[in-house]
Design an enzyme around this catalytic site. Structure first.
Site, short mmCIF file in Angstrom:
data_model
loop_
_atom_site.label_atom_id
_atom_site.label_comp_id
_atom_site.label_asym_id
_atom_site.label_seq_id
_atom_site.Cartn_x
_atom_site.Cartn_y
_atom_site.Cartn_z
N GLU A 57 37.65 25.81 48.42
CA GLU A 57 37.36 26.08 47.01
C GLU A 57 38.06 25.03 46.14
OE1 GLU A 57 38.81 30.07 46.85
OE2 GLU A 57 37.30 30.75 48.27
N LEU A 111 32.67 30.53 46.82
CA LEU A 111 33.94 31.27 46.76
C LEU A 111 33.95 32.37 47.81
CD1 LEU A 111 35.40 32.65 43.38
CD2 LEU A 111 36.34 32.97 45.67
N SER A 112 34.19 31.98 49.05
CA SER A 112 34.19 32.95 50.13
C SER A 112 35.02 32.41 51.27
CB SER A 112 32.76 33.22 50.60
OG SER A 112 32.77 33.78 51.89
N GLU A 113 36.13 33.05 51.52
CA GLU A 113 37.01 32.60 52.58
C GLU A 113 36.39 32.81 53.95
OE1 GLU A 113 37.86 34.34 49.95
OE2 GLU A 113 39.01 32.81 48.88
N PHE A 115 44.97 29.97 48.41
CA PHE A 115 46.29 30.57 48.53
C PHE A 115 46.29 31.39 49.82
CE2 PHE A 115 46.13 29.78 44.00
CZ PHE A 115 47.43 29.47 43.65
N ALA A 116 47.41 31.39 50.51
CA ALA A 116 47.48 32.15 51.77
C ALA A 116 47.14 33.62 51.53
CB ALA A 116 48.87 32.02 52.38
N TYR A 123 44.81 34.71 50.02
CA TYR A 123 43.36 34.90 50.03
C TYR A 123 42.75 34.67 51.40
CZ TYR A 123 44.22 35.07 45.06
OH TYR A 123 44.72 35.41 43.83
N PRO A 161 39.91 37.90 53.07
CA PRO A 161 38.46 37.99 53.28
C PRO A 161 37.98 37.16 54.48
CG PRO A 161 38.96 37.59 50.96
CD PRO A 161 40.25 37.43 51.71
N HIS A 221 49.88 35.40 44.69
CA HIS A 221 50.12 33.96 44.76
C HIS A 221 51.50 33.68 45.32
CE1 HIS A 221 47.04 34.60 41.66
NE2 HIS A 221 46.50 33.47 42.09
C1 LIG Z 1 39.75 36.02 47.32
C2 LIG Z 1 40.13 34.97 46.33
N1 LIG Z 1 39.89 33.68 46.62
C3 LIG Z 1 40.25 32.72 45.76
C4 LIG Z 1 40.87 33.01 44.56
C5 LIG Z 1 41.29 31.90 43.61
N2 LIG Z 1 40.49 31.91 42.38
C6 LIG Z 1 40.94 32.49 41.26
S1 LIG Z 1 39.80 32.47 40.04
C7 LIG Z 1 38.67 31.67 41.01
C8 LIG Z 1 37.31 31.37 40.46
C9 LIG Z 1 36.58 32.60 40.05
O1 LIG Z 1 35.35 32.28 39.47
P1 LIG Z 1 34.38 33.39 38.85
O2 LIG Z 1 34.23 34.52 39.80
O3 LIG Z 1 33.14 32.71 38.43
O4 LIG Z 1 35.17 33.94 37.60
P2 LIG Z 1 35.60 33.13 36.29
O5 LIG Z 1 37.01 32.69 36.52
O6 LIG Z 1 34.68 32.01 36.11
O7 LIG Z 1 35.53 34.11 35.18
C10 LIG Z 1 39.21 31.41 42.26
C11 LIG Z 1 38.53 30.68 43.33
C12 LIG Z 1 41.10 34.37 44.31
N3 LIG Z 1 41.70 34.78 43.17
N4 LIG Z 1 40.72 35.33 45.19
#
Ligand SMILES: Cc1ncc(C[n+]2csc(CCOP(=O)(O)OP(=O)(O)O)c2C)c(N)n1
Ligand SMILES: Cc1ncc(C[n+]2csc(CCOP(=O)(O)OP(=O)(O)O)c2C)c(N)n1
Ligand SMILES: [Mg+2]
Ligand SMILES: [Mg+2]
Lengths: 342, 374, 342, 374
Positions: free
Chosen positions: A47, A76-78, A101-102, A104, A107, A147
């Site tokens: 990501e 966005l999918s681990e 981040f570890a 995460y 999933p 985090h």
């Molecule tokens: C399971 C997981 N993976 C990665 C992250 C790191 N992360 C935080 S916000 C984000 C993007 C989220 O995008 P979206 O769902 O479109 O929401 P937006 O921030 O655009 O409102 C990521 C990858 C996380 N919080 N949780």
């Protein structure tokens, strides 16, 4: 390169013409670049690792340099990230997958434990998954529980995975090279609070740090202080404090958890008679429990005090009390004092 | 008539503030002004939080600037304190519009003793029991299966409630998102899933996120209707959400609503400098030109009830005052100490945590000979 | 009911008019039924728990009895199952969720660690998840790695979860009642190879087994043999074999892992001076590492030998060598002999 | 022309064996007889395995009886040993039709030394390197993200291969299924996802599994075409799969194919007695009446090339002989001993496993004073 040089780089006095001082995150970035240069099978994804260069900038500039075919952002999918790495590895690539981040990895957990860890075993070696999952871990950045966690014990408890965690730029380079060049799935934890804090020399030439070899950070005779990852600078501080009181502490950085350097740990404790193990993961079922168990099982008669532990508390990682949760030099010193006064 | 699966987002008010279809009667100038005030208050809250960040009084913030029509519109389409909400971390505007006290939000952001979440979560991850606004988890999409379960419980209990679950566009890629929607669909649970599609997940564009043409179309996979809404048009958001909520309450099962909007600010403070690497200034400017607050102002102008510059300034000043006051009040309560680490891990305090608490008490009060903070 | 009765039901001689002998799976089934009878907030769901009655028939007849509103099949998704349980619990129900095999908790892992385990903590107690995840675990059924694993250590390493594992029908009933009536998320592991093999008396009256209380299965003076779950009959067999040689072994069944009964374990080891810990999970970072650590830390001076462990090997669980992987009485006896001869 | 998203399953041959659309030229009587033989061979393999189970020579089996048209049709639509397959545990018919030697399958089921997977997996979870038939994992849908990755690697390498991934209807509810399809879609990877929709996941009906009308419609969520096929019509399966494979090879990205079929046997041997609790005998009978093997026989009859009773009997007898022979051969190789536990955990044997192996060697060879098996 001798074993000693490999183990105690920061103490090395031999002149390496091209040696430079860099920090841990630079070590990660440049090693990925070098490995991608060396081997076209190496691809990097996760990501926001592409144009954004990762949320910590660990992959900054790599997409520009190697193009979006080799360095790319994923959905966005681990589970997708880990699973894709497994499939790529099976088909002959050498994927480096980043989990942002570890915390995460959750999933992607089943992909890690059911696919990455078992495919070689279950297929009798017909299909294998040489791959690296890189991920920042550990606390101290006021990130709240999602985090800050240190989930390495889960993965050390999963046969089929190798698990390493550097605390110096030298080890980051050497271990990451071993990871990318190896034939097994490796979980490569990066202690995020050391990304910029840990600075050190790295030689210009190609070297590896073999898995399963600990580094003796300083030699000592009174107590073996053993840790890995983000807590290492605190071990050094504690050892300094104790040195000031005339206590000679041997500081060992495990670097590699699976496999871990039993021989070096045991010979140290045989010498000192005392061991304190430091990690920041919750205490119950943590990796240091295994190290403690093996120490008392194997060199029981050398022990002049019970093996001590400083670990995270068995609570979720808090936000406001971020620093209090973590083992710090004082808490480590206190544990050493308990062992010394036993 | 509101229809699912429309090729274009449902819209009532054009970007220039003129209605493109008859304005429903309930959108009186009074209501529109009220909505405008809620949106503006949230926008200013965003601004103030950035200031607090700069001052080092908080450590994390995720703006919802540009997304106010979606969040305020949703808040005003449900029965607060009756319906349940499983939100995500960019929902402070939703919280504010649902009546979560600003003191609550600020206390959580500052991690003070007045924080009902006890300083345990990173900023901007608040919870509000009175509003049935469930504690936010950072783990993306992890709220979706629980939201399905919440709705299943409501159905089981035979209560006249529904469950709202919000998430970003990026969240729709997670396995848990799928798991939650499929479960809700199979159980015909009263859940309204609302995607705040701001077209970016940090630096990942919706095009890299999924090959699906839209988000709402994914509802087909769960046998539920998917609605496509202009998320910068508060009239459209409210009309669709209210309609969908009614349908759900009538027992027609869950639905997915996609609100197409845009994050005009940075992803979070951590992202502020990085933006230039992944999106163009032109794109941001284009969407700044579609501002949802401006749109209501233009609509009110069109209706002959403009918000005057003074009124606007007064609203802003009021919010600033409110934030300043509440920050001081919150900070005055101090920061929770080490004790909060051991509470609420379980309902009780098992032996090992009693031991660990005693250990830390001794350390923190200097009784183990070391004292002070580690 | 006194503490002694509660701890040593199989030795109890008091006449309980309604006492019956049942097996472990019957204990599970009837306790679920009783709790559903008692509390209309209790609902039961999972894959194939309805008409099919579960793949082990642990829920046989319950859908017929309580109707499909309260007992129902879910889609094939462990994340859905765990997550739905969290949401139901938050909204006021008392869900009992079945995961068909503990090996399949993986896809629900993030729901368990990020939602179930943390919602009380992160919300300051505003929202809580009193729920039970029941799941058959452990080996010995020739199921290969995906029907044999013992993943309990992952969950004991996750603050916010309580983790228990009965080895007798009595404890199954008592622990399950505590789990359903408690206020916290509980992972309730059911040692599948004991489902029908473990038979025992259960009283007719309502009783609970409190979490955090171990059961002394037999008293002894020479060595403390400590285990939980599926290995317990082998501990008894090993103790029998050693008794025949004149060795007096104290056998302790932990029953509850988080929290675990430190006091009872320590007082036993203080008495015997020797401890052997038995589990079937892989060794590295397993739960018994914590028990071993605490024993040597707390009663170091009482130990006449290092704490011993018999555990699973650090390999994926094999199929053909199913029985060899598991600790059996011989391997346990050998570990005891090592401790006794130390 | 083959079209995605048809309201009814694509069909070429009716249940009574008459073509409902012109039979493509390649379906000569020779080809049809060959396919018939493959299907019958797999069916008899199923039968024989049940016998082996009864005899206690193996411990687990999942029949694919009733699903032969789907699996044989798929096998014959790809380039074996060139394309890659990430299968699931009910795919022995697929394996056999792809030319995985029966000895391999039987060895794995029996866990003998001749098993290339070294007796480490439960029966019916085989792997075949020569056929690029990847080792099966029990964990449902866990093969889907790796299949996406496999296809991404193929695209990266620029090779002219595709990746086939199979799964049941139940599998589509797992988060990993979603994760894999979405990833493949976003990456435009050359992957063909094939759902063997046999309408039951153990005792859970497709209606309880998802509120989605069909499985193939879920392709919309990933921006890929979804094809709906009569999975008991081998002509339809081959026509659709071959077409889809061509499309994928032409660079059009991944696709989802739903083969509607039925599991006429029990879920597995563990399920044999339980069936009566969840499905009616009538339902099973109805589908037995739609048998895919019978359908080819009727088609051949219709074409004037019937399979005679003797030919049929000879095919069956040959399979029985083959199984009997291979079972004896496999059993003669013996069972792998304890040593296999430590090999292939890693490429090397790290210290802790060396220690554990030494420990077990001593135990198993009686050198630690205890001896024998625990
Ligand atoms: C399971 C997981 N993976 C990665 C992250 C790191 N992360 C935080 S916000 C984000 C993007 C989220 O995008 P979206 O769902 O479109 O929401 P937006 O921030 O655009 O409102 C990521 C990858 C996380 N919080 N949780
Ligand atoms: C992750 C996971 N959860 C549960 C199971 C147990 N299980 C084995 S087969 C099965 C049903 C699968 O149904 P489907 O995907 O339709 O395939 P079919 O057996 O019908 O061919 C279940 C629930 C499993 N193997 N993996
Ligand atoms: Mg977004
Ligand atoms: Mg099925």
């Amino acid at each position: 390169m001798t074993a000693t040089q490999e183990r105690t780089p920061t103490q090395g006095t031999d002149a390496d013409s091209g040696a430079r001082t860099i920090n841990l995150i630079q070590a990660v970035t440049e090693t990925i670049a070098e490995e991608m240069e060396r081997d076209s099978r190496v691809v990097l994804f996760g990501e926001d690792v592409g144009a954004r260069g990762g949320v910590f900038m660990a992959t900054a500039g790599l997409q520009e340099r190697f193009g979006p075919r080799r360095v790319f952002d994923t959905p966005l999918s681990e589970a997708s990230i880990v699973g894709a790495a497994v499939g790529m590895a099976v088909r002959g690539l050498r994927p480096i997958a980043e989990i942002q981040f570890a915390d995460y990895m959750g999933p992607g957990f089943d992909q890690i434990i059911s696919q990455a860890a078992k495919i070689r075993y279950r297929s009798g070696g017909q299909f294998t998954a040489p791959m690296v999952i890189r991920t920042p871990s550990g606390g101290g950045v006021k990130g709240g529980h999602h985090h800050s966690q240190s989930p390495e014990s889960y993965y050390t408890h999963t046969p089929g995975l190798k698990v390493v965690m550097p605390s110096t730029p030298y080890d980051a380079k050497g271990l990451l090279r071993s990871a990318v060049r190896g034939e097994d799935p490796v979980i490569f934890f990066e202690p995020k609070r050391l990304y910029r804090a840990a600075k050190g020399e790295v030689p210009a030439h190609d070297y590896v740090v073999k898995f399963g070899e600990a580094a003796v950070r300083r030699e000592g005779t009174d107590l073996s202080l053993i840790g890995y990852g983000g807590v290492m600078p605190d071990l050094e501080r504690a050892a300094d404090a104790l040195a000031a009181e005339g206590v000679s502490v041997e500081v060992i950085d495990l670097r590699s958890l699976v496999p871990w350097d039993k021989d070096r740990v045991l010979s140290s404790v045989e010498k000192t008679g005392r061991a304190v193990l430091v990690s920041e993961a919750p205490r119950i079922s943590n990796f240091m429990g295994e190290v403690a168990y093996v120490i008392q099982e194997q060199v029981f008669d050398s022990l002049t005090a019970p093996v001590g532990q400083v670990a995270g508390f068995d609570t979720p990682y808090p936000y406001v009390q971020d620093k209090v949760y973590l083992p710090g030099p004082n808490r480590i010193v206190a544990a050493c004092v308990r062992a010394l006064n036993y | 008539m509101i229809q699912p699966f429309t090729p274009e987002p449902i819209r009532f008010v054009a970007e220039d503030g003129t209605p493109v279809q008859p304005l429903p009667a309930r959108f009186t100038p009074e209501l529109l002004r009220e909505l405008h005030a809620l949106m503006l208050r949230a926008r200013e809250f965003d601004r103030k939080l950035i200031t607090l960040l700069r001052q080092g009084r908080t450590t994390f913030y995720a703006q919802s600037s540009g997304m106010e029509a979606t969040q305020v519109g949703l808040a005003r389409s449900i029965r607060v304190g009756h319906d349940w909400v499983w939100p995500y971390y960019r929902d402070h505007t939703l919280g504010l519009a649902m009546g979560v006290p600003m003191a609550e939000l600020l206390s959580q952001c500052l991690g003070t003793n007045s924080d009902s979440s006890r300083g345990r979560q990173m900023p901007h991850h608040f919870a509000a029991q009175a509003q049935n606004f469930v504690s936010i988890s950072s783990s993306i999409a992890s709220q979706v299966p629980p939201a399905a379960g919440n709705a299943m419980a409501q159905k089981y209990l035979g209560v006249d409630e529904l469950t709202v679950c919000t998430f970003g566009d990026g969240a729709t890629s997670e396995g848990d998102w799928h798991a939650g929607l499929n479960m809700a669909g199979a159980a015909k649970a009263p859940a309204m899933f609302v995607c705040e599609n701001n077209q970016w997940a940090i630096s990942t564009s919706i095009r890299e996120q999924t090959a699906s043409e839209t988000i709402h179309i994914k509802a087909k996979a769960y046998g539920m209707p998917g609605y496509y809404v202009d998320g910068n048009d508060i009239v459209a958001v409210m009309e669709v959400c209210a309609y969908v909520a009614d349908q759900i309450r009538a027992g027609h099962g869950p639905a997915l609503v996609e609100c197409l909007t845009y994050r005009v600010g940075s992803h979070s403070n951590a992202d502020a400098d990085a933006e230039k690497h992944y999106r163009t200034r032109e794109e941001v400017e284009e969407w700044l030109g579609r501002d949802p607050i401006t749109r209501v102002e233009k609509l009110l102008e069109h209706l002959g009830h403009p918000v005057s510059a003074e009124e606007r300034a007064a609203l802003i000043a009021q919010t600033h005052r409110e934030v300043d006051e509440q920050v001081l009040k919150a900070e005055a309560t101090g920061q929770p100490d080490w004790r909060i680490m051991f509470e609420d891990v379980y309902a009780d305090l098992p032996g090992h945590l009693r031991d660990q608490e005693a250990f830390l008490r001794a350390e923190q009060t200097g009784q183990n000979g070391q004292g002070g903070r580690a």
